[in-house]
Design an enzyme around this catalytic site. Structure first.
Site, mmCIF file in Angstrom:
data_model
loop_
_atom_site.group_PDB
_atom_site.id
_atom_site.type_symbol
_atom_site.label_atom_id
_atom_site.label_comp_id
_atom_site.label_asym_id
_atom_site.label_seq_id
_atom_site.Cartn_x
_atom_site.Cartn_y
_atom_site.Cartn_z
ATOM 1 N N ASP A 11 -27.760 29.256 31.430
ATOM 2 C CA ASP A 11 -27.102 29.575 30.175
ATOM 3 C C ASP A 11 -27.463 28.554 29.102
ATOM 4 O O ASP A 11 -27.334 27.353 29.316
ATOM 5 C CB ASP A 11 -25.588 29.544 30.444
ATOM 6 C CG ASP A 11 -24.790 30.282 29.407
ATOM 7 O OD1 ASP A 11 -25.264 30.389 28.262
ATOM 8 O OD2 ASP A 11 -23.687 30.744 29.754
ATOM 9 N N HIS A 13 -26.316 28.844 25.736
ATOM 10 C CA HIS A 13 -25.392 28.900 24.582
ATOM 11 C C HIS A 13 -24.756 27.534 24.387
ATOM 12 O O HIS A 13 -23.922 27.103 25.171
ATOM 13 C CB HIS A 13 -24.306 29.950 24.825
ATOM 14 C CG HIS A 13 -24.830 31.347 24.848
ATOM 15 N ND1 HIS A 13 -25.215 31.967 26.011
ATOM 16 C CD2 HIS A 13 -25.056 32.243 23.847
ATOM 17 C CE1 HIS A 13 -25.649 33.191 25.732
ATOM 18 N NE2 HIS A 13 -25.569 33.384 24.421
#
Ligand code: B12
Lengths: 134, 401
Positions: A11, A13
């Site tokens: 991930d 983000h």
């Protein structure tokens, strides 16, 4: 209070991660931020090296479940019984009910689970949890 | 160029002067000094001690065992520093599993112990001391939490204590350990009786060859047809080195140096021929590779010019495997982003450009699933080494001013 934080798995983000770092510091915590793209083993290892009180994982892209199943196993191996395990962000792909998600993540070994919960609301709950515990 | 540059390797030495570069196989019946004097008396007599510069890689480096509290921090950081200082890692021990860990039989040059940020302590206990009793080592250094330093130094004889390699923010602090290991390495090289003698012909400090090569890296793309990011593979008689830009590493460790280095002690084509063959036979792609090169495995037992070429091609392949995703023990480089591969060392005198290219394209096709390969540069005139030597020399004269 020492907190290890970061974003689990592949991930990337990063925005929430930065906010979490700042918010925790503002609340007086010593923060060890492992950033995005962090494996579960790195999280656990960071807790060991720093003797952290809290491990706060976030996951935004929906793949947390795949990563967190091994948590219980790792937790036992390092005997991290006193550490509080927290996870938050987008914990499922698409629509999902809290009543499904929370018990599932608790069964993986998390003490607190915040699916699509605003950061400050979550951190308030965490503070309360720590107070109640001591 | 008014200097005389000499590089002492494990299998041959090379001499670079105004007249060009010459290379001589070592005669192991003689010591280095006599050997050099017999073969190069003429040249040596033409240069003053101040103008003679020597570096050496004649004894493939030091060995270490690292004991750390976790894989992701203590062991990873210490491994990175050891690699960078040119030290060969014999094994690593995860402290939680120390009682099940095997005891290396060889004498270790240095044992490194690490764990925890400075504010945390209590990582180690009797189990550590019991394990250390079973090891044979020459040096032992602690680079973990300052809280445990006192306890450990009371229980471990001659323990050297340096600043924690893990910062309070859980980042890497290379500083003192890197300096300590580099010095040990340096002392080991110049401390050898053989090498000490060489101070009769030079008044300059003798450096280790990998250090010299590493120094030239920031200038390589300006001097050669090399595009960043690149790696330099130095395949010698006893060891193989890879120098690489930090941009190629797959983790977000914070360090100061731009270029790191890995040494594979047992991947040389002469002195460590046996271990090279052993490594080759254990590689699952090697039979396919031999078929691709149109030879059978019998070639590995032959002593011929052809066998030597195959061994050299194998060592290129094996060393690339070791830094690829196939092998997680070492640093994993982003080989798919690589623009150039520079080959240096004895290998450039034996293999042609085509032979190097064919092996590298096999690697990229087979292991990386890529059809496009980086450009290959053969440093057949040892220009990298010359560049590093001259660089070192100039910097020193600048700091002296
Ligand atoms: C910007 C963005 C991107 C950027 C990221 C840039 C970067 N480096 O940060 C890019 C374009 C690269 C991207 C890529 C992808 N994204 Co995106 N992205 C977004 C977007 C639009 C905004 C995220 C953001 O920064 N928000 C601002 C921050 C402050 O909010 P937040 O992240 O939601 O965090 C808050 C809370 O979740 C909470 N929180 C977070 N962690 C924790 C932890 C605890 C303990 C607590 C209490 C609270 C908490 O606190 C924060 C503040 O309130 C969201 C959609 C959206 N509007 O949310 C999608 C979104 C997160 N992305 C999504 C997806 C699917 C992807 C991709 C897989 C798309 C693809 N197919 O390629 C990739 C994944 C890449 C990867 N490897 O991770 C999905 C995730 C779906 C799911 N989980 O079900 C979302 C929700 C979009 C959607 N609705 O489909 N993305």
């Amino acid at each position: 209070m020492k907190v290890v934080t970061g974003v689990v798995g592949n991930d990337i983000h990063v925005v929430a991660n930065r906010l979490i770092d700042i918010s925790l510091q503002a609340r007086g915590c010593e923060v060890f931020n492992l950033g995005v793209n962090t494996s579960l083993e790195e999280f656990i290892d960071a807790v060991v090296e720093t003797d952290a009180d809290i491990l706060l994982i976030s996951s935004l892209n929906g793949e947390a479940e795949g990563w967190c199943r091994d948590l219980q196993f790792l937790r036992a191996e390092y005997q991290l019984r006193d550490v509080v395990f927290v996870i938050g962000g987008n914990l499922a792909v698409g629509e999902a009910k809290d009543s499904d998600i929370v018990p599932k993540y608790k069964s993986y070994g998390f003490d607190l689970v915040f699916h699509q919960v605003d950061l400050n609301t979550g951190l308030d709950a965490l503070e309360q949890y720590m107070k109640d515990r001591s | 160029m008014n200097e005389l540059l000499i590089d002492i390797g494990s299998t041959y030495f090379k001499v670079c002067s105004k007249e060009g570069i010459s290379q001589h196989f070592r005669d192991f019946k003689k010591n280095i000094y006599d050997d050099l004097n017999t073969k190069c008396a003429d040249i040596l007599s033409k240069y003053a001690k101040e103008d003679t510069y020597i570096c050496s890689s004649a004894n493939g480096g030091l060995s270490t065992l690292i004991i750390g509290v976790t894989n992701s921090f203590s062991l990873k950081y210490a491994k990175n520093i050891a690699y960078n200082s040119g030290i060969n890692i014999i094994d690593t021990v995860l402290y939680g599993k120390i009682q099940e860990s095997k005891i290396p039989s060889e004498t270790l040059d240095v044992v490194i112990i690490v764990g925890g940020i400075d504010s945390v302590g209590g990582f180690f206990d009797e189990k550590l001391f019991a394990y250390l009793k079973k090891l044979t080592y020459s040096n032992i250094v602690y680079v973990g939490s300052s809280k445990d330093a006192h306890y450990l130094s009371e229980n471990i004889a001659n323990l050297k204590i340096l600043s924690n390699i893990i910062t309070d923010k859980l980042k890497l602090n290379e500083g003192e350990l890197k300096e300590y290991l580099t010095n040990l390495y340096q002392e080991d090289i110049v401390g050898k009786e053989d090498i000490k003698h060489l101070y009769d012909i030079t008044s300059n400090q003798i450096y280790s060859t990998p250090y010299i090569v590493n120094r030239s890296l920031p200038f390589i793309d300006a001097e050669f047809d090399v595009v960043n990011p690149f790696i330099v593979v130095d395949i010698g008689g006893a060891t193989t080195d890879i120098h690489y830009s930090r941009d190629l590493v797959r983790d977000n460790m914070l360090t100061e140096s731009e270029y790191d280095r890995l040494v594979f002690k047992k991947l040389g084509v002469y002195k460590s021929r046996e271990t090279l063959i052993h490594a080759a036979k254990n590689n699952e792609f090697v039979y396919e590779l031999l078929a691709y090169l149109n030879v059978t495995e019998n070639i590995l037992d032959e002593q011929s010019e052809k066998a030597l070429r195959i061994l050299m091609q194998l060592s290129i392949f094996l060393v690339l495997c070791k830094v690829s995703r196939l092998n997680s023990v070492y640093v994993t480089l982003k080989l798919e982003q690589l623009k150039s591969i520079v080959l240096t060392g004895g290998i450039t005198k034996v293999l042609t450009h085509e032979e190097c290219e064919s092996i590298i394209s096999f690697f990229y096709r087979k292991i990386m699933n890529l059809h496009h390969i980086p450009t290959i540069v053969l440093d057949s005139n040892y220009d990298i080494w010359t560049l590093g030597m001259v660089q070192q020399h100039h910097q020193r004269s600048e700091t002296c001013r």
